[in-house]
Write a protein that holds these residues in place. Sequence first.
Motif, PDB file in Angstrom:
ATOM      1  N   THR A 147      49.417  20.333  83.819  1.00 57.00           N
ATOM      2  CA  THR A 147      48.544  20.945  84.827  1.00 57.00           C
ATOM      3  C   THR A 147      47.355  21.613  84.146  1.00 57.00           C
ATOM      4  O   THR A 147      47.405  21.949  82.947  1.00 57.00           O
ATOM      5  CB  THR A 147      49.300  22.004  85.638  1.00 57.00           C
ATOM      6  OG1 THR A 147      49.635  23.106  84.769  1.00 57.00           O
ATOM      7  CG2 THR A 147      50.570  21.420  86.249  1.00 57.00           C
ATOM      8  N   PRO A 148      46.274  21.852  84.876  1.00 58.62           N
ATOM      9  CA  PRO A 148      45.149  22.589  84.296  1.00 58.62           C
ATOM     10  C   PRO A 148      45.561  23.964  83.770  1.00 58.62           C
ATOM     11  O   PRO A 148      45.082  24.398  82.719  1.00 58.62           O
ATOM     12  CB  PRO A 148      44.177  22.716  85.476  1.00 58.62           C
ATOM     13  CG  PRO A 148      44.453  21.520  86.324  1.00 58.62           C
ATOM     14  CD  PRO A 148      45.940  21.326  86.223  1.00 58.62           C
ATOM     15  N   GLN A 149      46.444  24.639  84.473  1.00 53.81           N
ATOM     16  CA  GLN A 149      46.879  25.969  84.039  1.00 53.81           C
ATOM     17  C   GLN A 149      47.565  25.896  82.671  1.00 53.81           C
ATOM     18  O   GLN A 149      47.361  26.766  81.807  1.00 53.81           O
ATOM     19  CB  GLN A 149      47.839  26.580  85.073  1.00 53.81           C
ATOM     20  CG  GLN A 149      47.187  26.944  86.394  1.00 53.81           C
ATOM     21  CD  GLN A 149      46.801  25.725  87.238  1.00 53.81           C
ATOM     22  OE1 GLN A 149      47.439  24.666  87.145  1.00 53.81           O
ATOM     23  NE2 GLN A 149      45.757  25.866  88.057  1.00 53.81           N
ATOM     24  N   GLU A 150      48.360  24.861  82.462  1.00 50.60           N
ATOM     25  CA  GLU A 150      49.028  24.693  81.166  1.00 50.60           C
ATOM     26  C   GLU A 150      48.017  24.365  80.072  1.00 50.60           C
ATOM     27  O   GLU A 150      48.112  24.861  78.949  1.00 50.60           O
ATOM     28  CB  GLU A 150      50.078  23.590  81.265  1.00 50.60           C
ATOM     29  CG  GLU A 150      51.265  23.945  82.141  1.00 50.60           C
ATOM     30  CD  GLU A 150      52.169  22.749  82.407  1.00 50.60           C
ATOM     31  OE1 GLU A 150      53.387  22.961  82.589  1.00 50.60           O
ATOM     32  OE2 GLU A 150      51.658  21.601  82.440  1.00 50.60           O
ATOM     33  N   ALA A 151      47.060  23.523  80.392  1.00 53.25           N
ATOM     34  CA  ALA A 151      46.080  23.094  79.396  1.00 53.25           C
ATOM     35  C   ALA A 151      45.126  24.217  78.997  1.00 53.25           C
ATOM     36  O   ALA A 151      44.504  24.151  77.934  1.00 53.25           O
ATOM     37  CB  ALA A 151      45.289  21.902  79.930  1.00 53.25           C
ATOM     38  N   ALA A 193      36.854  27.611  79.749  1.00 45.72           N
ATOM     39  CA  ALA A 193      37.733  26.572  80.288  1.00 45.72           C
ATOM     40  C   ALA A 193      37.425  25.195  79.702  1.00 45.72           C
ATOM     41  O   ALA A 193      38.330  24.480  79.261  1.00 45.72           O
ATOM     42  CB  ALA A 193      37.623  26.535  81.805  1.00 45.72           C
ATOM     43  N   LYS A 194      36.153  24.812  79.680  1.00 49.37           N
ATOM     44  CA  LYS A 194      35.802  23.470  79.225  1.00 49.37           C
ATOM     45  C   LYS A 194      36.191  23.265  77.771  1.00 49.37           C
ATOM     46  O   LYS A 194      36.771  22.243  77.396  1.00 49.37           O
ATOM     47  CB  LYS A 194      34.299  23.240  79.443  1.00 49.37           C
ATOM     48  CG  LYS A 194      33.878  21.776  79.372  1.00 49.37           C
ATOM     49  CD  LYS A 194      33.431  21.368  78.006  1.00 49.37           C
ATOM     50  CE  LYS A 194      32.997  19.906  77.964  1.00 49.37           C
ATOM     51  NZ  LYS A 194      32.589  19.480  76.599  1.00 49.37           N
ATOM     52  N   ILE A 195      35.855  24.236  76.911  1.00 51.44           N
ATOM     53  CA  ILE A 195      36.176  24.113  75.489  1.00 51.44           C
ATOM     54  C   ILE A 195      37.689  24.097  75.274  1.00 51.44           C
ATOM     55  O   ILE A 195      38.202  23.369  74.422  1.00 51.44           O
ATOM     56  CB  ILE A 195      35.529  25.259  74.690  1.00 51.44           C
ATOM     57  CG1 ILE A 195      34.002  25.211  74.849  1.00 51.44           C
ATOM     58  CG2 ILE A 195      35.888  25.175  73.223  1.00 51.44           C
ATOM     59  CD1 ILE A 195      33.283  26.371  74.196  1.00 51.44           C
ATOM     60  N   ASN A 223      32.802  12.845  79.320  1.00 56.48           N
ATOM     61  CA  ASN A 223      33.881  13.805  79.075  1.00 56.48           C
ATOM     62  C   ASN A 223      33.707  15.066  79.903  1.00 56.48           C
ATOM     63  O   ASN A 223      34.687  15.619  80.422  1.00 56.48           O
ATOM     64  CB  ASN A 223      33.938  14.151  77.589  1.00 56.48           C
ATOM     65  CG  ASN A 223      35.008  15.179  77.284  1.00 56.48           C
ATOM     66  OD1 ASN A 223      36.205  14.916  77.418  1.00 56.48           O
ATOM     67  ND2 ASN A 223      34.595  16.363  76.876  1.00 56.48           N
ATOM     68  N   GLU A 224      32.467  15.549  80.045  1.00 60.45           N
ATOM     69  CA  GLU A 224      32.241  16.742  80.862  1.00 60.45           C
ATOM     70  C   GLU A 224      32.702  16.516  82.300  1.00 60.45           C
ATOM     71  O   GLU A 224      33.342  17.388  82.905  1.00 60.45           O
ATOM     72  CB  GLU A 224      30.760  17.129  80.830  1.00 60.45           C
ATOM     73  CG  GLU A 224      30.329  17.777  79.522  1.00 60.45           C
ATOM     74  CD  GLU A 224      28.955  18.412  79.619  1.00 60.45           C
ATOM     75  OE1 GLU A 224      28.543  18.795  80.730  1.00 60.45           O
ATOM     76  OE2 GLU A 224      28.281  18.538  78.573  1.00 60.45           O
ATOM     77  N   ILE A 225      32.387  15.340  82.835  1.00 60.43           N
ATOM     78  CA  ILE A 225      32.826  15.020  84.197  1.00 60.43           C
ATOM     79  C   ILE A 225      34.341  14.879  84.251  1.00 60.43           C
ATOM     80  O   ILE A 225      34.997  15.361  85.193  1.00 60.43           O
ATOM     81  CB  ILE A 225      32.154  13.736  84.704  1.00 60.43           C
ATOM     82  CG1 ILE A 225      30.646  13.933  84.789  1.00 60.43           C
ATOM     83  CG2 ILE A 225      32.716  13.322  86.065  1.00 60.43           C
ATOM     84  CD1 ILE A 225      30.197  15.035  85.730  1.00 60.43           C
ATOM     85  N   ALA A 226      34.919  14.224  83.261  1.00 63.18           N
ATOM     86  CA  ALA A 226      36.372  14.037  83.235  1.00 63.18           C
ATOM     87  C   ALA A 226      37.098  15.378  83.209  1.00 63.18           C
ATOM     88  O   ALA A 226      38.118  15.567  83.887  1.00 63.18           O
ATOM     89  CB  ALA A 226      36.771  13.187  82.030  1.00 63.18           C
ATOM     90  N   VAL A 227      36.583  16.319  82.429  1.00 63.91           N
ATOM     91  CA  VAL A 227      37.198  17.647  82.361  1.00 63.91           C
ATOM     92  C   VAL A 227      37.097  18.346  83.714  1.00 63.91           C
ATOM     93  O   VAL A 227      38.063  18.970  84.182  1.00 63.91           O
ATOM     94  CB  VAL A 227      36.542  18.494  81.247  1.00 63.91           C
ATOM     95  CG1 VAL A 227      36.998  19.953  81.341  1.00 63.91           C
ATOM     96  CG2 VAL A 227      36.878  17.925  79.882  1.00 63.91           C
ATOM     97  N   GLU A 228      35.936  18.227  84.371  1.00 67.75           N
ATOM     98  CA  GLU A 228      35.789  18.816  85.703  1.00 67.75           C
ATOM     99  C   GLU A 228      36.786  18.210  86.688  1.00 67.75           C
ATOM    100  O   GLU A 228      37.406  18.925  87.492  1.00 67.75           O
ATOM    101  CB  GLU A 228      34.367  18.589  86.213  1.00 67.75           C
ATOM    102  CG  GLU A 228      33.299  19.413  85.513  1.00 67.75           C
ATOM    103  CD  GLU A 228      31.908  19.091  86.028  1.00 67.75           C
ATOM    104  OE1 GLU A 228      31.815  18.423  87.083  1.00 67.75           O
ATOM    105  OE2 GLU A 228      30.924  19.502  85.388  1.00 67.75           O
ATOM    106  N   LEU A 229      36.940  16.893  86.631  1.00 71.13           N
ATOM    107  CA  LEU A 229      37.870  16.215  87.542  1.00 71.13           C
ATOM    108  C   LEU A 229      39.308  16.651  87.279  1.00 71.13           C
ATOM    109  O   LEU A 229      40.099  16.820  88.211  1.00 71.13           O
ATOM    110  CB  LEU A 229      37.744  14.702  87.393  1.00 71.13           C
ATOM    111  CG  LEU A 229      36.420  14.091  87.876  1.00 71.13           C
ATOM    112  CD1 LEU A 229      36.363  12.601  87.527  1.00 71.13           C
ATOM    113  CD2 LEU A 229      36.251  14.287  89.382  1.00 71.13           C
ATOM    114  N   PHE A 230      39.636  16.862  85.999  1.00 66.89           N
ATOM    115  CA  PHE A 230      40.984  17.324  85.681  1.00 66.89           C
ATOM    116  C   PHE A 230      41.200  18.761  86.147  1.00 66.89           C
ATOM    117  O   PHE A 230      42.238  19.092  86.749  1.00 66.89           O
ATOM    118  CB  PHE A 230      41.242  17.224  84.179  1.00 66.89           C
ATOM    119  CG  PHE A 230      42.513  17.906  83.732  1.00 66.89           C
ATOM    120  CD1 PHE A 230      43.756  17.427  84.132  1.00 66.89           C
ATOM    121  CD2 PHE A 230      42.462  19.048  82.947  1.00 66.89           C
ATOM    122  CE1 PHE A 230      44.928  18.080  83.742  1.00 66.89           C
ATOM    123  CE2 PHE A 230      43.618  19.700  82.553  1.00 66.89           C
ATOM    124  CZ  PHE A 230      44.857  19.210  82.955  1.00 66.89           C
TER     125      PHE A 230
END
Length: 394
Positions: free
Chosen positions: A193-197, A207-209, A331-338
């Motif tokens: 999950t995003p919270q875990e990551a 968050a992004k980094i 990658n920036e978009i992929a991170v946002e989508l995740f």
Amino acid sequence: MSNKPARIFILGATGSVGSCALDLIRKNPETFELVGASANRSVGNLWKIVEEFEPKYLHLMDPNAYTQAKKNHPDLNLHNTMDALLEMISESSPDVVLAAMVGNIGLLPVIHSLELGLTVALANKETLVAGGFLVREILEKNNNSKILPVDSEHSAIFQCLQDNQSKDLQRIILTASGGAFRTTPLEKMLTITPQEALQHPNWDMGAKITIDSSTMMNKGLEVIEAHYLFETHYDKIEVIVHPQSIIHSMVEFLDHSIIAHLGVPDMTIPTAYALSYPNRIPLPQVPALDFASLGALTFEDPDHKKFPCLNIAYEAGRRGGLYPAVMNAANEIAVELFLTEQIKFLEIPILVESVLEIFNPEKNPNLESVLDADNWARAKASEFSPNSGTWSEL
């Protein structure tokens, strides 16, 4: 060092590195002076900066945040557009521009600052990843322009290379913490999950980094950054996982001797070094290393099967041209989508690689084509539908 405080303009003043720099300015008013600050949308934090440091030049990139801030504080010298930001950098005559924003938004102000012959303390990886070849052209033409790395790894390499001949360099060894999922089995990574990551074991970052660290894309970006910063071939840049984050990076010379940079994982150290270079300032707020209590320092190879982003970055870097810019934007978009739970964690590298595979590059890229490639990659990455069941629609 001059008797006058160094004039600092911070791009990304409300982020983790920006906040670190502000604390240094706060604790060393005789050494540093804040003349300008920019943020994305953090109106409240920017107002706190105004109240404490009274910088003359202020910028908010987000239009809604800007409208709110101007409504509440109409007398502020606050602006909103990219053109206005570039003009403010020119007018403020800073000694150092600290580029601490996240993402490709940093490319234009960094290039502009270098074209003015300024010193840029660079904490924005994406600038060199997307436009490293442009930055090198400027540095070669303008002897006054200078980049001082702020990333802990590149600051470590920069410091290890002091008083050594570049021709003697055999290998750059970038250390990586391994991120939040270094020991997580691959099958369990399907449900991350995003919270875990967002739980980094050693560093407090945005968050992004932090997500980039968990996919090891962060280290891939640093490989490309090191290539441009130190003009070193990719075959001479290696990544080693060092979970304790005590050794921040190493350099090996032709005689196989290795110099390493050690310190506690605290961004105060590289930020202070970049802002005060070529001098050092005391940092009583940073704890000294206690070797007796450290225990073992361990190292291991990266797991490329679990973290394919590292190989994707190496490949994009070797292809050169616009490929790193496309990879970075996707990658920036992929991170946002995740982060918004529209794709899964393991789909981040799949999305990035899929965009790279359909990219048709220009032969002679320039700044305009970098920006066009960035926009193209973002659009293509955003087209992915999690309900389509296929990536072919990219």
